[in-house]
Design a protein around this motif. Structure first.
Motif, PDB file in Angstrom:
ATOM      1  N   SER A  15      -2.981  -2.727   4.321  1.00 51.54           N
ATOM      2  CA  SER A  15      -3.021  -4.184   4.453  1.00 51.54           C
ATOM      3  C   SER A  15      -4.340  -4.704   3.905  1.00 51.54           C
ATOM      4  O   SER A  15      -5.408  -4.238   4.311  1.00 51.54           O
ATOM      5  N   ARG A  17      -6.771  -7.962   3.351  1.00 47.85           N
ATOM      6  CA  ARG A  17      -7.012  -9.301   3.908  1.00 47.85           C
ATOM      7  C   ARG A  17      -8.182 -10.008   3.218  1.00 47.85           C
ATOM      8  O   ARG A  17      -8.827 -10.860   3.801  1.00 47.85           O
ATOM      9  N   TRP A  70      -7.662 -16.191   3.627  1.00 47.44           N
ATOM     10  CA  TRP A  70      -7.354 -15.081   2.715  1.00 47.44           C
ATOM     11  C   TRP A  70      -5.861 -15.046   2.381  1.00 47.44           C
ATOM     12  O   TRP A  70      -5.473 -14.482   1.352  1.00 47.44           O
ATOM     13  N   ILE A 123       2.997 -10.352   6.710  1.00 53.98           N
ATOM     14  CA  ILE A 123       2.667 -11.417   7.653  1.00 53.98           C
ATOM     15  C   ILE A 123       3.926 -11.758   8.438  1.00 53.98           C
ATOM     16  O   ILE A 123       4.915 -12.253   7.877  1.00 53.98           O
ATOM     17  N   ARG A 159     -11.268   1.897   3.842  1.00 53.76           N
ATOM     18  CA  ARG A 159     -10.971   1.669   5.271  1.00 53.76           C
ATOM     19  C   ARG A 159     -10.193   2.848   5.842  1.00 53.76           C
ATOM     20  O   ARG A 159      -9.195   3.263   5.249  1.00 53.76           O
TER      21      ARG A 159
HETATM   22  C1  LIG Z   1       6.408  -6.581  10.617  1.00 57.07           C
HETATM   23  C2  LIG Z   1       4.925  -6.672  10.408  1.00 57.07           C
HETATM   24  C3  LIG Z   1       4.253  -7.830  10.709  1.00 57.07           C
HETATM   25  C4  LIG Z   1       2.883  -7.945  10.474  1.00 57.07           C
HETATM   26  N1  LIG Z   1       2.262  -9.148  10.678  1.00 57.07           N
HETATM   27  C5  LIG Z   1       0.951  -9.268  10.388  1.00 57.07           C
HETATM   28  C6  LIG Z   1       0.317 -10.545  10.501  1.00 57.07           C
HETATM   29  O1  LIG Z   1       0.920 -11.536  10.848  1.00 57.07           O
HETATM   30  N2  LIG Z   1      -1.010 -10.622  10.171  1.00 57.07           N
HETATM   31  C7  LIG Z   1      -1.714  -9.533   9.732  1.00 57.07           C
HETATM   32  O2  LIG Z   1      -2.914  -9.697   9.443  1.00 57.07           O
HETATM   33  N3  LIG Z   1      -1.131  -8.303   9.605  1.00 57.07           N
HETATM   34  C8  LIG Z   1       0.179  -8.165   9.916  1.00 57.07           C
HETATM   35  N4  LIG Z   1       0.796  -6.946   9.756  1.00 57.07           N
HETATM   36  C9  LIG Z   1       0.026  -5.807   9.223  1.00 57.07           C
HETATM   37  C10 LIG Z   1      -0.233  -4.725  10.278  1.00 57.07           C
HETATM   38  O3  LIG Z   1      -1.241  -5.159  11.150  1.00 57.07           O
HETATM   39  C11 LIG Z   1      -0.621  -3.436   9.537  1.00 57.07           C
HETATM   40  O4  LIG Z   1       0.443  -3.024   8.717  1.00 57.07           O
HETATM   41  C12 LIG Z   1      -0.986  -2.308  10.504  1.00 57.07           C
HETATM   42  O5  LIG Z   1      -2.137  -2.609  11.248  1.00 57.07           O
HETATM   43  C13 LIG Z   1      -1.233  -0.976   9.751  1.00 57.07           C
HETATM   44  O6  LIG Z   1      -2.250  -1.141   8.782  1.00 57.07           O
HETATM   45  P1  LIG Z   1      -1.992  -0.828   7.243  1.00 57.07           P
HETATM   46  O7  LIG Z   1      -0.916  -1.779   6.755  1.00 57.07           O
HETATM   47  O8  LIG Z   1      -3.297  -1.079   6.558  1.00 57.07           O
HETATM   48  O9  LIG Z   1      -1.529   0.575   7.124  1.00 57.07           O
HETATM   49  C14 LIG Z   1       2.161  -6.836   9.982  1.00 57.07           C
HETATM   50  C15 LIG Z   1       2.840  -5.646   9.699  1.00 57.07           C
HETATM   51  C16 LIG Z   1       4.206  -5.561   9.884  1.00 57.07           C
HETATM   52  C17 LIG Z   1       4.925  -4.296   9.490  1.00 57.07           C
END
Ligand SMILES: Cc1cc2nc3c(=O)[nH]c(=O)nc-3n(C[C@H](O)[C@H](O)[C@H](O)COP(=O)(O)O)c2cc1C
Length: 177
Positions: A15, A17, A70, A123, A159
């Motif tokens: 992810s 940001r 972001w 998101i 990270r």
């Molecule tokens: C269904 C779903 C909804 C998510 N919603 C958000 C969100 O609204 N905001 C955000 O910053 N990250 C969001 N995430 C990201 C997760 O926080 C992130 O995938 C998780 O912490 C694992 O980190 P990585 O994607 O870096 O592996 C979401 C992930 C998923 C799968």
């Protein structure tokens, strides 16, 4: 592509940001969206639309639904939308698979984006009414998730990853064995 290649790609997707403001070349965006459209779906219904938002004013409007700078300042946002009424439903219990189909498409998109050196971030915590208004979502459609798409401002590989061990997640043969 080998299993090692795929695991490397899955590791690379994280992810993001923080994005650079530079536009993503149209051909790359199209490739990433093509990957989403190649996703499997229940009964091959493909009950989805991928809404690509690059216009700055429209991105800002979407930011009303998820007000993180972001998110709406990234050069592109994709909203994966599904029409549950067009999706496959399991006969036994009426389970509708629209969100599953949309989630698979989003996963294809995020992995393809990572392969192209782009960042994404699922998101889900957006305000659905405001997002529907910003996108002009027709009746009968729902937004599964959105993601910014752009070049990461910093190297995501720096990270650390936080995951359960495979041993914690894996059930072998039978849950209670
Ligand atoms: C269904 C779903 C909804 C998510 N919603 C958000 C969100 O609204 N905001 C955000 O910053 N990250 C969001 N995430 C990201 C997760 O926080 C992130 O995938 C998780 O912490 C694992 O980190 P990585 O994607 O870096 O592996 C979401 C992930 C998923 C799968």
């Amino acid at each position: 592509m080998t299993l090692e290649d795929f695991l490397e790609l899955a590791e690379r997707r994280k992810s993001v940001r923080a994005y650079r403001p530079d536009a993503v070349p149209e051909a790359v965006l199209k490739g990433v969206l093509r990957a989403a459209s190649l996703a499997p779906s229940a009964c091959n219904r493909q009950p989805w639309k991928f809404v690509l938002v690059t216009d700055a004013a429209r991105r800002r409007a979407l930011g009303m639904a998820y007000d993180r700078e972001w998110f709406w300042t990234a050069p592109a946002i994709v909203a994966v939308c599904v029409e549950p009424g067009a999706a496959w439903t399991r006969a036994y219990d009426g389970k509708n698979y629209a969100f599953v189909d949309g989630a698979i498409a989003m996963d294809h998109l995020t992995l393809a984006a990572a392969a192209a050196g782009l960042g994404t971030c699922w998101i889900g915590a957006f305000e659905p009414g405001a997002a529907a208004t910003a996108l002009g979502l027709p009746d009968g459609w729902e937004i599964v998730a959105m993601t910014p798409v752009g070049f990461p401002a910093a190297d995501p590989s720096a990270r650390p990853r936080s995951r359960k061990s495979l041993g914690e997640s894996l059930v072998r043969d039978r849950w209670d064995s």
